[in-house]
Design a protein around this motif. Structure first.
Motif, PDB file in Angstrom:
ATOM      1  N   GLY A 106      -0.629  15.836  -0.643  1.00  0.00           N
ATOM      2  CA  GLY A 106      -1.869  15.774  -1.462  1.00  0.00           C
ATOM      3  C   GLY A 106      -2.639  14.316  -1.121  1.00  0.00           C
ATOM      4  O   GLY A 106      -3.925  14.335  -0.892  1.00  0.00           O
ATOM      5  N   ALA A 107      -1.899  13.233  -1.423  1.00  0.00           N
ATOM      6  CA  ALA A 107      -2.738  11.871  -1.118  1.00  0.00           C
ATOM      7  C   ALA A 107      -3.033  11.688   0.364  1.00  0.00           C
ATOM      8  O   ALA A 107      -4.109  11.072   0.531  1.00  0.00           O
ATOM      9  CB  ALA A 107      -1.490  10.973  -1.491  1.00  0.00           C
ATOM     10  N   GLN A 108      -2.078  12.262   1.173  1.00  0.00           N
ATOM     11  CA  GLN A 108      -2.292  11.996   2.705  1.00  0.00           C
ATOM     12  C   GLN A 108      -3.728  13.003   2.749  1.00  0.00           C
ATOM     13  O   GLN A 108      -4.330  12.126   3.922  1.00  0.00           O
ATOM     14  CB  GLN A 108      -1.372  12.471   3.551  1.00  0.00           C
ATOM     15  N   LYS A 109      -3.858  13.909   2.457  1.00  0.00           N
ATOM     16  CA  LYS A 109      -5.209  14.815   2.863  1.00  0.00           C
ATOM     17  C   LYS A 109      -6.167  13.986   2.372  1.00  0.00           C
ATOM     18  O   LYS A 109      -7.367  14.051   3.117  1.00  0.00           O
ATOM     19  CB  LYS A 109      -5.026  16.436   2.214  1.00  0.00           C
ATOM     20  N   ALA A 110      -6.192  13.404   1.008  1.00  0.00           N
ATOM     21  CA  ALA A 110      -7.400  12.622   0.679  1.00  0.00           C
ATOM     22  C   ALA A 110      -7.647  11.341   1.266  1.00  0.00           C
ATOM     23  O   ALA A 110      -8.945  11.092   1.720  1.00  0.00           O
ATOM     24  CB  ALA A 110      -7.066  12.424  -0.845  1.00  0.00           C
ATOM     25  N   LEU A 111      -6.424  10.794   1.764  1.00  0.00           N
ATOM     26  CA  LEU A 111      -6.962   9.573   2.721  1.00  0.00           C
ATOM     27  C   LEU A 111      -7.252   9.678   4.214  1.00  0.00           C
ATOM     28  O   LEU A 111      -8.103   9.048   4.465  1.00  0.00           O
ATOM     29  CB  LEU A 111      -5.237   8.823   2.756  1.00  0.00           C
ATOM     30  N   LEU A 112      -6.822  10.801   4.671  1.00  0.00           N
ATOM     31  CA  LEU A 112      -7.668  11.367   5.830  1.00  0.00           C
ATOM     32  C   LEU A 112      -8.962  11.527   5.835  1.00  0.00           C
ATOM     33  O   LEU A 112      -9.901  11.577   6.693  1.00  0.00           O
ATOM     34  CB  LEU A 112      -6.639  12.421   6.540  1.00  0.00           C
ATOM     35  N   GLY A 124      -2.999  13.260  -4.961  1.00  0.00           N
ATOM     36  CA  GLY A 124      -1.761  14.051  -4.948  1.00  0.00           C
ATOM     37  C   GLY A 124      -0.937  14.405  -6.022  1.00  0.00           C
ATOM     38  O   GLY A 124      -0.238  15.159  -6.050  1.00  0.00           O
ATOM     39  N   THR A 125      -1.315  13.941  -7.244  1.00  0.00           N
ATOM     40  CA  THR A 125      -0.746  14.103  -8.560  1.00  0.00           C
ATOM     41  C   THR A 125      -1.365  15.651  -9.043  1.00  0.00           C
ATOM     42  O   THR A 125      -0.419  16.479  -9.271  1.00  0.00           O
ATOM     43  CB  THR A 125      -1.178  13.217  -9.652  1.00  0.00           C
ATOM     44  N   ILE A 126      -2.529  15.844  -8.618  1.00  0.00           N
ATOM     45  CA  ILE A 126      -3.123  17.214  -8.872  1.00  0.00           C
ATOM     46  C   ILE A 126      -2.640  18.138  -8.077  1.00  0.00           C
ATOM     47  O   ILE A 126      -2.297  19.355  -8.423  1.00  0.00           O
ATOM     48  CB  ILE A 126      -4.577  17.262  -8.617  1.00  0.00           C
ATOM     49  N   THR A 127      -2.314  17.776  -6.706  1.00  0.00           N
ATOM     50  CA  THR A 127      -1.658  18.882  -5.726  1.00  0.00           C
ATOM     51  C   THR A 127      -0.376  19.231  -6.212  1.00  0.00           C
ATOM     52  O   THR A 127       0.079  20.387  -6.049  1.00  0.00           O
ATOM     53  CB  THR A 127      -1.654  18.048  -4.436  1.00  0.00           C
ATOM     54  N   ALA A 128       0.469  18.129  -6.704  1.00  0.00           N
ATOM     55  CA  ALA A 128       1.844  18.305  -7.017  1.00  0.00           C
ATOM     56  C   ALA A 128       2.019  19.096  -8.363  1.00  0.00           C
ATOM     57  O   ALA A 128       2.935  20.058  -8.462  1.00  0.00           O
ATOM     58  CB  ALA A 128       2.632  17.011  -7.053  1.00  0.00           C
ATOM     59  N   VAL A 161       3.199   4.521  -3.820  1.00  0.00           N
ATOM     60  CA  VAL A 161       3.892   3.795  -2.721  1.00  0.00           C
ATOM     61  C   VAL A 161       3.291   4.496  -1.419  1.00  0.00           C
ATOM     62  O   VAL A 161       3.151   3.690  -0.535  1.00  0.00           O
ATOM     63  CB  VAL A 161       5.357   4.300  -2.886  1.00  0.00           C
ATOM     64  N   PHE A 162       2.748   5.650  -1.380  1.00  0.00           N
ATOM     65  CA  PHE A 162       2.338   6.069  -0.199  1.00  0.00           C
ATOM     66  C   PHE A 162       1.138   5.467   0.211  1.00  0.00           C
ATOM     67  O   PHE A 162       0.993   4.998   1.642  1.00  0.00           O
ATOM     68  CB  PHE A 162       1.942   7.518  -0.234  1.00  0.00           C
ATOM     69  N   VAL A 163       0.146   5.114  -0.636  1.00  0.00           N
ATOM     70  CA  VAL A 163      -1.037   4.507  -0.275  1.00  0.00           C
ATOM     71  C   VAL A 163      -0.769   3.157  -0.026  1.00  0.00           C
ATOM     72  O   VAL A 163      -1.835   2.504   0.790  1.00  0.00           O
ATOM     73  CB  VAL A 163      -2.167   4.756  -1.167  1.00  0.00           C
ATOM     74  N   LEU A 164      -0.029   2.516  -0.384  1.00  0.00           N
ATOM     75  CA  LEU A 164       0.201   0.926  -0.022  1.00  0.00           C
ATOM     76  C   LEU A 164       1.004   0.869   1.546  1.00  0.00           C
ATOM     77  O   LEU A 164       0.614  -0.183   1.958  1.00  0.00           O
ATOM     78  CB  LEU A 164       1.303   0.540  -1.242  1.00  0.00           C
ATOM     79  N   ILE A 165       1.759   1.888   1.781  1.00  0.00           N
ATOM     80  CA  ILE A 165       2.340   1.795   3.014  1.00  0.00           C
ATOM     81  C   ILE A 165       1.767   2.338   4.184  1.00  0.00           C
ATOM     82  O   ILE A 165       1.832   2.102   5.088  1.00  0.00           O
ATOM     83  CB  ILE A 165       4.062   2.460   3.018  1.00  0.00           C
ATOM     84  N   ALA A 166       0.827   3.490   3.743  1.00  0.00           N
ATOM     85  CA  ALA A 166       0.224   4.339   4.722  1.00  0.00           C
ATOM     86  C   ALA A 166      -0.680   3.454   5.818  1.00  0.00           C
ATOM     87  O   ALA A 166      -0.597   4.063   6.986  1.00  0.00           O
ATOM     88  CB  ALA A 166      -0.539   5.500   4.017  1.00  0.00           C
ATOM     89  N   ALA A 173       5.250   5.923   4.983  1.00  0.00           N
ATOM     90  CA  ALA A 173       4.636   6.224   3.708  1.00  0.00           C
ATOM     91  C   ALA A 173       5.242   7.312   3.104  1.00  0.00           C
ATOM     92  O   ALA A 173       5.187   7.741   1.886  1.00  0.00           O
ATOM     93  CB  ALA A 173       3.376   5.806   3.773  1.00  0.00           C
ATOM     94  N   LEU A 174       5.067   8.633   3.860  1.00  0.00           N
ATOM     95  CA  LEU A 174       5.462   9.885   3.295  1.00  0.00           C
ATOM     96  C   LEU A 174       6.904   9.994   2.951  1.00  0.00           C
ATOM     97  O   LEU A 174       7.070  10.417   1.826  1.00  0.00           O
ATOM     98  CB  LEU A 174       5.165  10.748   4.287  1.00  0.00           C
ATOM     99  N   LEU A 175       7.658   9.434   3.691  1.00  0.00           N
ATOM    100  CA  LEU A 175       9.181   9.496   3.210  1.00  0.00           C
ATOM    101  C   LEU A 175       9.372   8.696   1.892  1.00  0.00           C
ATOM    102  O   LEU A 175      10.119   9.117   1.180  1.00  0.00           O
ATOM    103  CB  LEU A 175      10.216   9.074   4.498  1.00  0.00           C
ATOM    104  N   SER A 176       8.689   7.500   2.067  1.00  0.00           N
ATOM    105  CA  SER A 176       9.031   6.398   0.756  1.00  0.00           C
ATOM    106  C   SER A 176       8.460   7.049  -0.247  1.00  0.00           C
ATOM    107  O   SER A 176       9.245   7.163  -1.504  1.00  0.00           O
ATOM    108  CB  SER A 176       8.457   5.106   1.093  1.00  0.00           C
ATOM    109  N   GLY A 177       7.140   7.629  -0.237  1.00  0.00           N
ATOM    110  CA  GLY A 177       6.559   8.203  -1.409  1.00  0.00           C
ATOM    111  C   GLY A 177       7.179   9.287  -2.087  1.00  0.00           C
ATOM    112  O   GLY A 177       7.431   9.573  -3.153  1.00  0.00           O
ATOM    113  N   GLY A 178       7.687  10.266  -1.187  1.00  0.00           N
ATOM    114  CA  GLY A 178       8.339  11.422  -1.304  1.00  0.00           C
ATOM    115  C   GLY A 178       9.607  11.392  -2.135  1.00  0.00           C
ATOM    116  O   GLY A 178      10.194  11.900  -3.235  1.00  0.00           O
TER     117      GLY A 178
END
Length: 205
Positions: A106-112, A124-128, A161-166, A173-178
């Motif tokens: 969810g965070a990735q989609k908003a970032l893109l 991302g929190t809303i999506t989850a 964590v995702f948005v910091l590493i992305a 970033a995906l693996l670490s955040g997940g």
């Protein structure tokens, strides 16, 4: 890489569909109830996210997500045919994996889509969380989001964590955040972690 993210997203949908199916089994629902719970759990949060962001609702433009839900639900039903009981912890663990997938996707989609990091973490929190919340309300359970153990907080941590590493490495970033989201949620389930805000007190009279 885009194909990897696409199938990763489908995997998250499948995991949450399994979570919804498990709860429907515990509640002795019929086939329609199974599909409803599996569907709202799997795509409810993503639907809310897309509506808030003003983006096309993902499953409307790609119905393959609905097939993923159906396949995951049917396979779970077949597996449950050989069991007559599902422990509550099994549902919690399945839900934890769904959180981990969707907090970062969810965070990735908003970032893109060009939104700032804070909004990405919130989305991302809303999506989850929102799909599971709708699932629990329909099943007449207290939503996990409102229980004492860490829940949405784990998504905020993983999304951060995702948005910091992305910007440096999107896959990492995906693996670490997940993984952060998953470990925090599993730890909360096992050791009853929670954020205390108010001291315990009796009802006022």
């Amino acid at each position: 890489m885009d194909l990897f993210f696409y199938w990763f997203d489908h995997l998250g949908v499948a995991v949450f569909a399994i979570s919804g199916t498990l709860l429907a089994f515990r509640k002795n629902m019929d086939g329609f109830g199974v599909i409803v719970l599996a569907s709202v759990t799997a795509i409810g949060g993503g639907t809310v996210r897309d509506l808030i962001l003003g983006l096309p609702v993902f499953w409307v433009y790609d119905p393959s997500y609905l097939y993923t839900i159906l396949i995951a639900a049917v396979l779970t039903i077949l597996w449950l045919r050989f069991r007559d009981f599902i422990h509550q912890k099994t549902l919690l663990i399945a839900d934890a994996f769904g959180l981990a997938f969707f907090a970062v996707m969810g965070a990735q989609k908003a970032l893109l889509a060009g939104f700032p990091p804070l909004i990405c973490v919130v989305m991302g929190t809303i999506t989850a969380c929102f799909g599971g919340m709708i699932r629990d309300v329909l099943a007449r359970d207290v939503p996990m989001l409102l229980k004492g153990e860490l829940y949405a907080t784990t998504c905020l941590a993983g999304g951060s964590v995702f948005v910091l590493i992305a910007p440096h490495n999107e896959l990492l970033a995906l693996l670490s955040g997940g993984i952060i989201t998953l470990l925090l949620r599993l730890g909360a389930i096992k050791w009853k972690w929670y954020l205390a805000v108010f001291q315990e007190h009796g009802e006022s009279r």
